[in-house]
Design an enzyme around this catalytic site. Structure first.
Site, PDB file in Angstrom:
ATOM      1  CD  GLN A 297      64.713  62.013  23.808  1.00 54.24           C
ATOM      2  OE1 GLN A 297      65.680  61.463  23.283  1.00 54.24           O
ATOM      3  NE2 GLN A 297      63.892  62.771  23.112  1.00 54.24           N
TER       4      GLN A 297
ATOM      5  CE  LYS B  98      66.481  60.286  19.759  1.00 49.64           C
ATOM      6  NZ  LYS B  98      66.628  61.389  20.731  1.00 49.64           N
TER       7      LYS B  98
ATOM      8  CG  ASP C  18      71.297  64.895  21.519  1.00 52.38           C
ATOM      9  OD1 ASP C  18      70.774  64.696  20.402  1.00 52.38           O
ATOM     10  OD2 ASP C  18      70.794  64.521  22.589  1.00 52.38           O
TER      11      ASP C  18
HETATM   12  N1  GUN Z   1      64.097  66.041  22.571  1.00 52.83           N
HETATM   13  C1  GUN Z   1      63.554  66.415  21.398  1.00 52.83           C
HETATM   14  N2  GUN Z   1      64.463  66.272  20.402  1.00 52.83           N
HETATM   15  C2  GUN Z   1      65.585  65.813  20.974  1.00 52.83           C
HETATM   16  C3  GUN Z   1      66.866  65.457  20.454  1.00 52.83           C
HETATM   17  O1  GUN Z   1      67.175  65.570  19.264  1.00 52.83           O
HETATM   18  N3  GUN Z   1      67.760  65.001  21.370  1.00 52.83           N
HETATM   19  C4  GUN Z   1      67.472  64.903  22.679  1.00 52.83           C
HETATM   20  N4  GUN Z   1      68.417  64.472  23.497  1.00 52.83           N
HETATM   21  N5  GUN Z   1      66.305  65.219  23.186  1.00 52.83           N
HETATM   22  C5  GUN Z   1      65.370  65.672  22.326  1.00 52.83           C
END
Ligand code: GUN
Length: 281
Positions: A95, A51, A118
């Site tokens: 995350q 990311k 998100d």
């Molecule tokens: N953990 C697994 N997929 C995601 C996601 O799309 N966003 C976040 N914040 N955590 C995750």
């Protein structure tokens, strides 16, 4: 059978975003993303790294708050509060998963819903369920973009979603329903999973279990979207679908890696740009 190439599409979207951020810069606007990573889960670390790299390439400012797994919930809430107030930050991403002693709901609800790139905050979850504009979780949004790119209309299709998580399955269900697919959603307590999957024109799997979907479970000519990312003992990355045996039966299928994964990253950048534009307005 056509492969749905998420990697190429994701790169093209990221190039477009770069052009937009270049334009922003001329107006003295920089889009900013704050990422909070708690603990040392290796998958989470590698997702966060991807990311950050994507932000850098797309001209989005990003800041990583890395915290040990022993951190208190209050400290995480404090950081979120700071990021909510920080005018250089348009998007906030925590995350997941979080360590067990941290209340995930409390953390998600602390994020300003206008910075919730998100789409996990109940405000945005509700907007999606009501068919209103808001932030949509990146993985299911990426699936819709991939389908659109390949001109696969979902209206009237029998869609089956396997996995009912808040991150993937439930928002996927809502997006498909909003696009007028007929949606069947399955989970670990579903009886006779195959009886559901076999009816699907569009089968979307995000259960996190390698080899879950075998060729007997898939209708001839189905469109198959594999959201799973599983690392086998030999180090190989695979999805939830037995790709080798299922692919020949499909009209379209996503590879793993190179299918949905890169689309998730592209949609995170798009959501961050959307947040920055909303703020600039
Ligand atoms: N953990 C697994 N997929 C995601 C996601 O799309 N966003 C976040 N914040 N955590 C995750």
């Amino acid at each position: 059978m056509t492969l749905l190439d998420g990697k190429t599409l994701s790169n093209a979207i990221q190039d477009e975003i770069k052009k937009e951020t270049d334009e922003f810069r001329k107006q003295n606007i920089t889009a900013g993303l704050a990422v909070i990573l708690v603990g040392d889960d290796s998958a989470s670390q590698s997702y966060v790294k991807m990311k950050e790299k994507a932000c850098e390439r797309a001209g989005i400012y990003s800041i990583l708050h890395k915290m040990p797994s022993s951190i208190s919930e209050d400290k995480i809430l404090e950081t979120i509060s700071m990021m909510n107030q920080n005018s250089n930050i348009d998007g906030i991403l925590v995350q997941l998963p979080l360590p067990r002693h941290v209340n995930q709901t409390k953390i998600i609800e602390a994020i300003d819903s206008a910075k919730d790139v998100d789409g996990f905050h109940p405000f945005n979850v509700g907007r999606l369920a009501a068919g209103l504009d808001g932030f949509v979780p990146c993985t299911p949004l990426g699936v819709m973009r991939l389908l659109e790119h390949y001109k696969i209309g979902v209206k009237g299709l029998n869609a089956c979603v396997v996995g009912a998580s808040n991150i993937v399955g439930k928002p996927m269900m809502n997006l498909l329903l909003n696009a007028f697919a007929t949606v069947d959603i399955c989970h670990i307590y579903t009886k006779n999973l195959a009886s559901h999957t076999k009816q699907a024109d569009l089968l979307i799997v995000g259960a996190g279990k390698a080899g879950l979907i075998t060729k007997e479970m898939v209708k001839d000519g189905a469109i198959v979207i594999d959201i799973g990312i599983n690392r086998l003992e030999n180090g190989k990355l695979v999805g939830d679908v037995d790709f080798e045996n299922v692919a020949p039966k499909c009209s379209f299928i996503t590879p793993v890696p190179g299918g949905v994964g890169p689309m998730t990253i592209a949609m995170l950048l798009e959501n961050t740009i959307k947040a920055a534009k909303n703020r600039a307005r």
